[in-house]
Design an enzyme around this catalytic site. Structure first.
Site, PDB file in Angstrom:
ATOM      1  CG  PHE A  28     -62.694  -6.876  -3.028  1.00  0.00           C
ATOM      2  CD1 PHE A  28     -61.671  -6.475  -2.180  1.00  0.00           C
ATOM      3  CD2 PHE A  28     -63.745  -7.635  -2.500  1.00  0.00           C
ATOM      4  CE1 PHE A  28     -61.676  -6.833  -0.843  1.00  0.00           C
ATOM      5  CE2 PHE A  28     -63.762  -7.990  -1.166  1.00  0.00           C
ATOM      6  CZ  PHE A  28     -62.724  -7.600  -0.331  1.00  0.00           C
ATOM      7  CE1 TYR A 162     -72.358 -12.457  -8.673  1.00  0.00           C
ATOM      8  CE2 TYR A 162     -73.552 -12.930  -6.653  1.00  0.00           C
ATOM      9  CZ  TYR A 162     -72.360 -12.796  -7.328  1.00  0.00           C
ATOM     10  OH  TYR A 162     -71.167 -13.010  -6.670  1.00  0.00           O
TER      11      TYR A 162
HETATM   12  P1  NAD Z   1     -65.207  -7.181  -8.405  1.00  0.00           P
HETATM   13  O1  NAD Z   1     -66.319  -6.525  -9.159  1.00  0.00           O
HETATM   14  O2  NAD Z   1     -64.338  -6.316  -7.558  1.00  0.00           O
HETATM   15  O3  NAD Z   1     -64.267  -7.991  -9.387  1.00  0.00           O
HETATM   16  C1  NAD Z   1     -64.741  -8.621 -10.552  1.00  0.00           C
HETATM   17  C2  NAD Z   1     -63.727  -8.384 -11.656  1.00  0.00           C
HETATM   18  O4  NAD Z   1     -64.190  -9.044 -12.841  1.00  0.00           O
HETATM   19  C3  NAD Z   1     -63.569  -6.892 -11.998  1.00  0.00           C
HETATM   20  O5  NAD Z   1     -62.214  -6.547 -12.042  1.00  0.00           O
HETATM   21  C4  NAD Z   1     -64.225  -6.786 -13.373  1.00  0.00           C
HETATM   22  O6  NAD Z   1     -63.692  -5.744 -14.151  1.00  0.00           O
HETATM   23  C5  NAD Z   1     -63.965  -8.173 -13.939  1.00  0.00           C
HETATM   24  N1  NAD Z   1     -64.881  -8.553 -15.006  1.00  0.00           N
HETATM   25  C6  NAD Z   1     -66.234  -8.493 -15.008  1.00  0.00           C
HETATM   26  N2  NAD Z   1     -66.728  -8.947 -16.181  1.00  0.00           N
HETATM   27  C7  NAD Z   1     -65.643  -9.303 -16.932  1.00  0.00           C
HETATM   28  C8  NAD Z   1     -65.496  -9.832 -18.248  1.00  0.00           C
HETATM   29  N3  NAD Z   1     -66.544 -10.075 -19.028  1.00  0.00           N
HETATM   30  N4  NAD Z   1     -64.247 -10.077 -18.703  1.00  0.00           N
HETATM   31  C9  NAD Z   1     -63.159  -9.820 -17.921  1.00  0.00           C
HETATM   32  N5  NAD Z   1     -63.246  -9.311 -16.681  1.00  0.00           N
HETATM   33  C10 NAD Z   1     -64.477  -9.062 -16.192  1.00  0.00           C
HETATM   34  O7  NAD Z   1     -65.873  -8.323  -7.531  1.00  0.00           O
HETATM   35  P2  NAD Z   1     -65.233  -9.224  -6.384  1.00  0.00           P
HETATM   36  O8  NAD Z   1     -65.925  -8.897  -5.130  1.00  0.00           O
HETATM   37  O9  NAD Z   1     -63.754  -9.187  -6.440  1.00  0.00           O
HETATM   38  O10 NAD Z   1     -65.734 -10.673  -6.839  1.00  0.00           O
HETATM   39  C11 NAD Z   1     -64.905 -11.521  -7.611  1.00  0.00           C
HETATM   40  C12 NAD Z   1     -65.579 -12.861  -7.816  1.00  0.00           C
HETATM   41  O11 NAD Z   1     -65.876 -13.459  -6.552  1.00  0.00           O
HETATM   42  C13 NAD Z   1     -66.892 -12.756  -8.572  1.00  0.00           C
HETATM   43  O12 NAD Z   1     -66.988 -13.851  -9.473  1.00  0.00           O
HETATM   44  C14 NAD Z   1     -67.933 -12.863  -7.486  1.00  0.00           C
HETATM   45  O13 NAD Z   1     -69.121 -13.429  -7.978  1.00  0.00           O
HETATM   46  C15 NAD Z   1     -67.252 -13.761  -6.470  1.00  0.00           C
HETATM   47  N6  NAD Z   1     -67.761 -13.517  -5.114  1.00  0.00           N
HETATM   48  C16 NAD Z   1     -67.391 -12.407  -4.404  1.00  0.00           C
HETATM   49  C17 NAD Z   1     -67.892 -12.205  -3.114  1.00  0.00           C
HETATM   50  C18 NAD Z   1     -67.482 -11.037  -2.262  1.00  0.00           C
HETATM   51  O14 NAD Z   1     -67.874 -10.969  -1.087  1.00  0.00           O
HETATM   52  N7  NAD Z   1     -66.685 -10.100  -2.752  1.00  0.00           N
HETATM   53  C19 NAD Z   1     -68.810 -13.132  -2.585  1.00  0.00           C
HETATM   54  C20 NAD Z   1     -69.183 -14.215  -3.356  1.00  0.00           C
HETATM   55  C21 NAD Z   1     -68.642 -14.414  -4.618  1.00  0.00           C
END
Ligand code: NAD
Length: 330
Positions: A28, A162
């Site tokens: 995302f 997490y």
């Molecule tokens: P998401 O699940 O949509 O995206 C995470 C991506 O990481 C996915 O495309 C997944 O396939 C990839 N991934 C997971 N494990 C992997 C691995 N071992 N090797 C390669 N790729 C891998 O989540 P998001 O909401 O886009 O979040 C992205 C980052 O932002 C994360 O690190 C999350 O902790 C952080 N974050 C997001 C939010 C939010 O509100 N969306 C809030 C706080 C932190």
């Protein structure tokens, strides 16, 4: 999808395009970052194993010569030939549904994966930015949360996989800065919403929109008085890139400080979708934070950043995207 090729020129002249590696770039947030980085003229290498993301999220970029999509599990290894100026480490399951289903992968990507991404930055002399989270504050006893608050986390609670993975990732990032001199930054991201969220990722806004568009009642946890501060994804991306372009190590909170109850969010989704299905109250999950609001003073002072997209406008854009996505997937 390709192996990451070396950049066309290995010259380090100032006119050479800057090259960024985005781990989790098909997720995302990562997909919005990749889109904005390409638009700003960066060459982008997107590493993803599609655990919770999808190539569809970056399908609009794959024909662009400045963009490469590489299937790669960052817990195995991270190898990118050629120069790299910036590493944005976003790979990690992020929604509670995902990380409760994938506890070991979540801990591994936060620990081993972060180590590999930091190793890449060290090898290339690149700046490194860790996507950390407001979850490092746990169920906070200080409100709003400033960056110097240490948090209130249960390491063996359901969300511990997490929260502790990200706390370890912050510690490792800090150690690479102090022990190896890597130019690092940490952003603590608060709840973000927008297009490309998955309808079944379990987070409140996509769940409510999916339910409303299906004519189902919206399931509000508890009495809905718990609060969230939600930031539209375009604002978040602008803040993250401002931190990446600065020399600041962080941690810096990026999020929208406007706090709303979960019940208010549900009522606004009903209004934005025109749904008359109403609201039903369900049991609140264990360790669900009661309050969550960033103190964004540091982001304002250091980066001149503050959110610009109005909640109702961002919600309308998100609902429109979900309506289109549901039609396309039907
Ligand atoms: P998401 O699940 O949509 O995206 C995470 C991506 O990481 C996915 O495309 C997944 O396939 C990839 N991934 C997971 N494990 C992997 C691995 N071992 N090797 C390669 N790729 C891998 O989540 P998001 O909401 O886009 O979040 C992205 C980052 O932002 C994360 O690190 C999350 O902790 C952080 N974050 C997001 C939010 C939010 O509100 N969306 C809030 C706080 C932190």
């Amino acid at each position: 999808m390709t192996e990451a090729p070396a950049p066309e020129s290995t010259s380090s002249s100032e006119s050479a395009p800057r090259r960024v590696v985005v781990t989790g770039g098909a997720g995302f947030l990562g997909s919005h970052l990749c889109t904005e980085l390409v638009a700003r003229g960066w060459h982008v290498v997107c590493l993803d194993n599609f655990l919770t993301g999808s190539p569809a999220n970056v399908a609009h970029l794959v024909q662009d010569p400045r963009f490469q999509l590489v299937r790669c599990d960052v817990t195995d290894f991270v190898h990118v030939p050629g120069e790299v100026d910036l590493v944005l480490h976003f790979a990690s399951p992020a929604s509670p549904v995902d990380y409760l289903k994938l506890p070991i992968q979540t801990l591994k990507v936060g620990s081993i994966g972060t180590g590999h991404a930091l190793g890449l930055a060290k090898e290339k002399g690149a700046r490194f930015l860790l996507a950390s989270t407001s979850e490092v504050y746990g169920d906070p006893q200080e409100h709003p949360q400033r960056e110097d608050y240490w948090g209130h986390v249960n390491p063996i609670g359901p969300r511990g996989v997490y929260d502790e993975a990200k706390r370890y990732a912050e510690a490792l990032t800090t150690a690479y800065r102090t022990a190896h001199g890597v130019d690092t930054a940490i952003v603590r991201i608060f709840n973000t919403y927008g297009p490309r969220m998955r309808p079944y990722d379990g987070r409140a806004i996509p769940t409510f929109i999916r339910q409303a568009l299906a004519g189902e009642p919206l399931t509000v946890a508890g009495d809905g008085s718990q609060t969230r501060s939600v930031c539209y994804v375009d604002d978040l991306v602008r803040g993250i890139l401002a931190l990446a372009e600065s020399g600041h190590p962080g941690p810096v909170n990026i999020g929208n400080p406007h706090e709303r109850t979960v019940l208010e969010i549900a009522e606004d989704v009903l209004a934005a979708t025109g749904s008359t299905a109403g609201i039903t109250f369900v049991e609140r999950p264990q360790d669900d934070p009661t309050v969550r609001r960033p103190d964004t003073t540091l982001a304002q002072e250091l980066l001149g950043w503050e959110p610009e997209v109005d909640w109702h406008q961002g919600l309308r854009r998100t609902v429109s995207w979900f309506e289109r996505a549901l039609v396309e997937s039907a």
